[in-house]
Design a protein around this motif. Structure first.
Motif, PDB file in Angstrom:
ATOM      1  N   LYS A 131      -4.754 112.878 -23.900  1.00 33.59           N
ATOM      2  CA  LYS A 131      -4.792 112.852 -25.360  1.00 33.59           C
ATOM      3  C   LYS A 131      -4.571 111.452 -25.923  1.00 33.59           C
ATOM      4  O   LYS A 131      -4.853 111.196 -27.100  1.00 33.59           O
ATOM      5  CB  LYS A 131      -3.718 113.796 -25.922  1.00 33.59           C
ATOM      6  N   ASP A 132      -4.060 110.544 -25.095  1.00 35.01           N
ATOM      7  CA  ASP A 132      -3.790 109.176 -25.552  1.00 35.01           C
ATOM      8  C   ASP A 132      -5.009 108.258 -25.437  1.00 35.01           C
ATOM      9  O   ASP A 132      -4.938 107.097 -25.862  1.00 35.01           O
ATOM     10  CB  ASP A 132      -2.641 108.573 -24.746  1.00 35.01           C
ATOM     11  N   GLU A 133      -6.077 108.726 -24.837  1.00 38.06           N
ATOM     12  CA  GLU A 133      -7.282 107.911 -24.707  1.00 38.06           C
ATOM     13  C   GLU A 133      -7.931 107.754 -26.084  1.00 38.06           C
ATOM     14  O   GLU A 133      -8.154 108.738 -26.793  1.00 38.06           O
ATOM     15  CB  GLU A 133      -8.239 108.554 -23.707  1.00 38.06           C
ATOM     16  N   ILE A 134      -8.208 106.508 -26.481  1.00 38.24           N
ATOM     17  CA  ILE A 134      -8.662 106.201 -27.837  1.00 38.24           C
ATOM     18  C   ILE A 134     -10.137 105.811 -27.813  1.00 38.24           C
ATOM     19  O   ILE A 134     -10.577 105.014 -26.972  1.00 38.24           O
ATOM     20  CB  ILE A 134      -7.852 105.045 -28.449  1.00 38.24           C
ATOM     21  N   LEU A 175     -11.027 104.327 -24.449  1.00 42.77           N
ATOM     22  CA  LEU A 175     -10.265 103.360 -23.663  1.00 42.77           C
ATOM     23  C   LEU A 175      -9.149 104.082 -22.915  1.00 42.77           C
ATOM     24  O   LEU A 175      -8.392 104.861 -23.503  1.00 42.77           O
ATOM     25  CB  LEU A 175      -9.682 102.283 -24.576  1.00 42.77           C
ATOM     26  N   VAL A 176      -9.054 103.796 -21.617  1.00 40.78           N
ATOM     27  CA  VAL A 176      -8.050 104.433 -20.759  1.00 40.78           C
ATOM     28  C   VAL A 176      -7.016 103.415 -20.269  1.00 40.78           C
ATOM     29  O   VAL A 176      -5.813 103.676 -20.281  1.00 40.78           O
ATOM     30  CB  VAL A 176      -8.733 105.121 -19.556  1.00 40.78           C
ATOM     31  N   PHE A 177      -7.492 102.248 -19.833  1.00 42.49           N
ATOM     32  CA  PHE A 177      -6.574 101.237 -19.293  1.00 42.49           C
ATOM     33  C   PHE A 177      -7.162  99.853 -19.474  1.00 42.49           C
ATOM     34  O   PHE A 177      -8.359  99.628 -19.265  1.00 42.49           O
ATOM     35  CB  PHE A 177      -6.301 101.486 -17.810  1.00 42.49           C
ATOM     36  N   ALA A 178      -6.281  98.929 -19.859  1.00 39.63           N
ATOM     37  CA  ALA A 178      -6.614  97.504 -19.878  1.00 39.63           C
ATOM     38  C   ALA A 178      -5.333  96.729 -19.656  1.00 39.63           C
ATOM     39  O   ALA A 178      -4.344  96.958 -20.362  1.00 39.63           O
ATOM     40  CB  ALA A 178      -7.248  97.105 -21.211  1.00 39.63           C
ATOM     41  N   LEU A 233      -6.987  90.051 -12.283  1.00 36.08           N
ATOM     42  CA  LEU A 233      -7.115  91.506 -12.400  1.00 36.08           C
ATOM     43  C   LEU A 233      -8.018  91.805 -13.596  1.00 36.08           C
ATOM     44  O   LEU A 233      -7.580  92.362 -14.598  1.00 36.08           O
ATOM     45  CB  LEU A 233      -5.751  92.184 -12.560  1.00 36.08           C
ATOM     46  N   ASP A 234      -9.283  91.401 -13.474  1.00 41.90           N
ATOM     47  CA  ASP A 234     -10.248  91.606 -14.562  1.00 41.90           C
ATOM     48  C   ASP A 234     -10.771  93.039 -14.481  1.00 41.90           C
ATOM     49  O   ASP A 234     -11.900  93.299 -14.073  1.00 41.90           O
ATOM     50  CB  ASP A 234     -11.386  90.596 -14.447  1.00 41.90           C
ATOM     51  N   VAL A 235      -9.934  93.983 -14.888  1.00 39.05           N
ATOM     52  CA  VAL A 235     -10.207  95.409 -14.742  1.00 39.05           C
ATOM     53  C   VAL A 235     -10.044  96.096 -16.092  1.00 39.05           C
ATOM     54  O   VAL A 235      -9.105  95.808 -16.842  1.00 39.05           O
ATOM     55  CB  VAL A 235      -9.238  96.061 -13.728  1.00 39.05           C
ATOM     56  N   GLY A 236     -10.954  96.991 -16.396  1.00 40.96           N
ATOM     57  CA  GLY A 236     -10.818  97.860 -17.546  1.00 40.96           C
ATOM     58  C   GLY A 236     -11.287  99.253 -17.173  1.00 40.96           C
ATOM     59  O   GLY A 236     -12.179  99.407 -16.323  1.00 40.96           O
ATOM     60  N   MET A 237     -10.700 100.261 -17.770  1.00 38.34           N
ATOM     61  CA  MET A 237     -11.101 101.641 -17.494  1.00 38.34           C
ATOM     62  C   MET A 237     -11.394 102.366 -18.801  1.00 38.34           C
ATOM     63  O   MET A 237     -10.631 102.276 -19.769  1.00 38.34           O
ATOM     64  CB  MET A 237     -10.037 102.382 -16.690  1.00 38.34           C
ATOM     65  N   LEU A 238     -12.498 103.065 -18.792  1.00 38.11           N
ATOM     66  CA  LEU A 238     -12.944 103.865 -19.911  1.00 38.11           C
ATOM     67  C   LEU A 238     -13.121 105.302 -19.427  1.00 38.11           C
ATOM     68  O   LEU A 238     -13.061 105.576 -18.240  1.00 38.11           O
ATOM     69  CB  LEU A 238     -14.285 103.333 -20.447  1.00 38.11           C
TER      70      LEU A 238
END
Length: 689
Positions: free
Chosen positions: A105-108, A189-192, A214-219
């Motif tokens: 629920k926190d994913e924006i 957006l899940v993680f950055a 750590l050039d990582v992002g998660m959607l």
């Protein structure tokens, strides 16, 4: 540094089959014989289809991949950076602090990110060439745009919300292919991580190696207000790939110029790269000054400064390549050999012989309009989000009233969902920043076109550029998405009646911008497209389909191996480790580790690999591409190339060109032990295909 490895490059320069390490191959034409010979690996139809559907394109210019059956997407931080910044505020700065959705629920929702999954590729060459046969100039341009729009509209049918279709020119018009995508516009957006960690080393380390990034992002892709259920995804490998192991990237390289004529390369060097670099240098100074004025300005300008610095370094590398005499010596050899093949047969000469001179003539035509085209149509004179919205409203409402085949290409039915997503975005627009950037770009417009230019005088009158910018920004309401929606829904009549100063400006500029665009499309683009088709035909007669097409921001497979290189007699190993990350830190930006990493040091396995290099052939647009092994497991995440790869726009050198990736073990280690992202670690570790 940028000298060619001549022996290696000659294989491509003479047009022979590319080495297995070289090449950005379309999924329907993989070099299977070469792969079997070099790596003992033959991708089956099932393996290829699975990889095709698990990989993704971010419509804004990056790549990514599904990494779980619940629509979790892995890409780079710098590919989601705009979303992170758009979701941030002065009180909640995710650029500085990072972002983690601890629960679903926190994913924006990201305001402007669109994901494209490639479903099918269909050859439409015969249909396109039939429509343009015997035509030239404006007639060719009109027929070309009409048939492509017609094909795309048929492909999309009644599902423009969920389907995107693009007719793609491959081999510079030798082949036309219809790419049908499944479109995801509810992307969350899940993680950055913190920007300090995602761009650790900053501009000094950019396009270099060793790296400790750590050039990582998660959607996550969502459909019907639920996480998307996907059949194809790449599971994670905890251990990654060994040195010498074959690895594959599946991404969307934005564009290469390996098959251009000498005239086109000279034009790229003199008319495109040099002016663009001068402009980027000024733009970097402008944004740096703005960011120095306050912490809030620092946050607001972060994304643009990152983009400008990255572009400057990449384009400078391209310019250095085109200033190297060895490049043009080899390119002239390549062109001369193909032309000699054409001239050797009267029938071939009659069919193809005039193509090179025609393209050279088109480059002369481009020289006479390039500056005006770039400042008006390409918006270099209007560095403003307000203006971008205003032009979309002015143009889009007019174009929607025309038959699909007669519209500007970016407003056809297939493209409209992306247009409206950006236009109606909830992303904030910052007046202070707009005033600075617009004032500067209006000054550059006056400088480029001249103080006596009629349009410049119409725009500025007796005011200074800064004063015009202040007046426009103070008077506009286009920062409000509701206002933009009302104008869009109201159509051409509502926009024509609007007295918003940016709408008035866009209406003032649009006739001349359209006129210069028409000259470019008819006198330059149409001539280049038609004659590039002829050169492609000659190339096919000589070499067949044993060479890959130039990149077109469509899905490509690149095959390589984990391998370092020799830098002036010094061996560069292929891996770095987490221990090196701490050793590389100085405590000062851009080598300052965030507090989360300093606090977690004792929990981390410092022997885990951090970054790695491979021989895969990539270019801009591959950012976020999955690096997978023969089993289709994620062993890394592509985020950069080394300094030698900057010339990869024009050639590939297997001795030196390297792809730089985040190691899969570093991603899992950081998620679990630095960021406490147990939910994501469980999802990744349980996702076994």
């Amino acid at each position: 540094m940028y000298k060619l490895a001549v022996g290696i490059f000659l294989a491509f320069a003479t047009g022979s089959a590319a080495l297995a390490g070289e090449g950005m191959w379309t999924p329907d034409n993989l070099p299977t014989a070469q792969l079997q010979a070099k790596y003992g690996f033959t991708p089956t139809a099932e393996w290829t289809a699975h990889a095709q559907h698990a990989a993704l394109r971010l419509a804004g210019g990056c790549s990514g991949s599904f990494v779980s059956p619940k629509g979790l997407v892995l890409t780079n931080h710098h590919c989601v950076n705009s979303c992170v910044q758009q979701l941030s505020t002065a009180d909640r700065d995710f650029i500085k602090s990072g972002f983690l959705a601890r629960e679903e629920k926190d994913e924006i929702k990201c305001p402007e990110i669109e994901l494209n999954r490639l479903d099918t590729i269909t050859d439409v060459t015969a249909r396109v060439k039939k429509a343009t046969a015997g035509r030239s100039g404006q007639a060719f341009s009109k027929a070309d745009k009409a048939i492509k729009s017609e094909i795309e509209k048929e492909c999309v049918a009644q599902d423009s919300a969920g389907t995107r279709c693009d007719v793609v020119d491959l081999y510079h018009g030798g082949v036309y292919a219809l790419y049908k995508y499944h479109r995801y516009q509810d992307v969350r957006l899940v993680f950055a991580p913190e920007f300090e960690m995602a761009f650790f080393g900053g501009d000094p380390d950019n396009f270099n190696f060793p790296r400790y990034d750590l050039d990582v992002g998660m959607l996550r892709a969502w459909e019907n207000d639920k996480p998307a259920v996907v059949a194809d995804y790449f599971p994670f490998s905890k251990d990654g790939a060994a040195e010498g192991e074959m690895v594959v990237t599946i991404g969307n390289p934005g564009g290469t110029d390996r098959q251009l004529t000498i005239a086109e390369l000279e034009s790229a060097r003199d008319l495109d790269l040099v002016p663009r670099l001068f402009l980027l240098a000024e733009q970097r100074g402008l944004i740096t000054q703005f960011r120095s004025e306050s912490p809030e300005h620092w946050r607001i300008g972060q994304h643009d400064l990152f983009s400008v610095e990255n572009a400057f370094k990449a384009l400078r590398g391209r310019l250095l390549a085109l200033q190297d005499p060895a490049v043009f010596a080899l390119k002239r050899k390549q062109e001369a050999e193909l032309r000699a093949f054409v001239d050797a047969d009267p029938a071939r000469k009659a069919k193809y012989g005039g193509a090179w001179e025609a393209i050279a003539g088109a480059m002369d035509a481009y020289r006479s309009i390039a500056t005006r085209y770039k400042y008006l149509e390409a918006r270099r004179g209007f560095f403003s989000e307000y203006y971008a919205h205003a032009r979309t409203l002015v143009r889009g409402t007019l174009e929607r009233g025309k038959p699909n085949a007669e519209r500007l290409r970016e407003y056809t039915d297939s493209k409209l969902p992306s247009v409206t997503q950006h236009l109606l975005s909830s992303a904030p627009v910052y007046p202070d920043y707009e005033q600075v950037t617009l004032g500067w770009s209006l000054a550059k417009l006056r400088e480029a076109l001249g103080t006596d230019d009629a349009l410049v005088r119409k725009i500025l009158g007796n005011e200074a550029p800064d004063a015009v910018a202040r007046r426009l920004v103070a008077g506009t309401r286009l920062g409000d998405p509701a206002v933009r929606k009302a104008l869009w829904d109201g159509g051409a009549e509502a926009v024509a009646k609007s007295d918003d100063p940016f709408i008035v400006l866009a209406r003032t500029v649009d006739p001349e911008a359209r006129a210069i665009r028409a000259r470019y499309e008819n006198d330059v683009e149409a001539v280049v497209d038609k004659n590039s088709e002829l050169i492609a035909g000659a190339r096919f007669e000589k070499y067949g389909a044993s060479v890959y097409p130039d990149a077109t921001f469509t899905q490509r497979f690149s095959f390589g191996e984990v391998r370092g290189w020799d830098e002036n007699g010094t061996a560069v190993p292929p891996f770095t480790d987490i221990a090196g990350t701490f050793a590389h830190a100085t405590g000062s930006y851009p080598f300052a580790l965030p507090a989360s990493w300093l606090a977690a040091k004792d929990r981390l396995d410092l022997r885990k690999r951090m970054n790695l290099v491979t021989t895969n052939d990539i270019i801009g647009g591959n950012s976020g591409s999955p690096l997978v092994n023969a089993r289709g497991e994620i062993v890394g995440l592509v985020f950069d190339g080394n300094i030698h790869s900057l010339g990869g726009n024009y050639w590939y050198d297997e001795r030196l060109n390297r792809t730089v990736s985040v190691h899969s073990s570093a991603i899992l280690e950081a998620l679990g032990k630095v960021y406490g992202a147990e939910r994501l670690v469980r999802e990744l570790e349980s996702a076994r295909y």
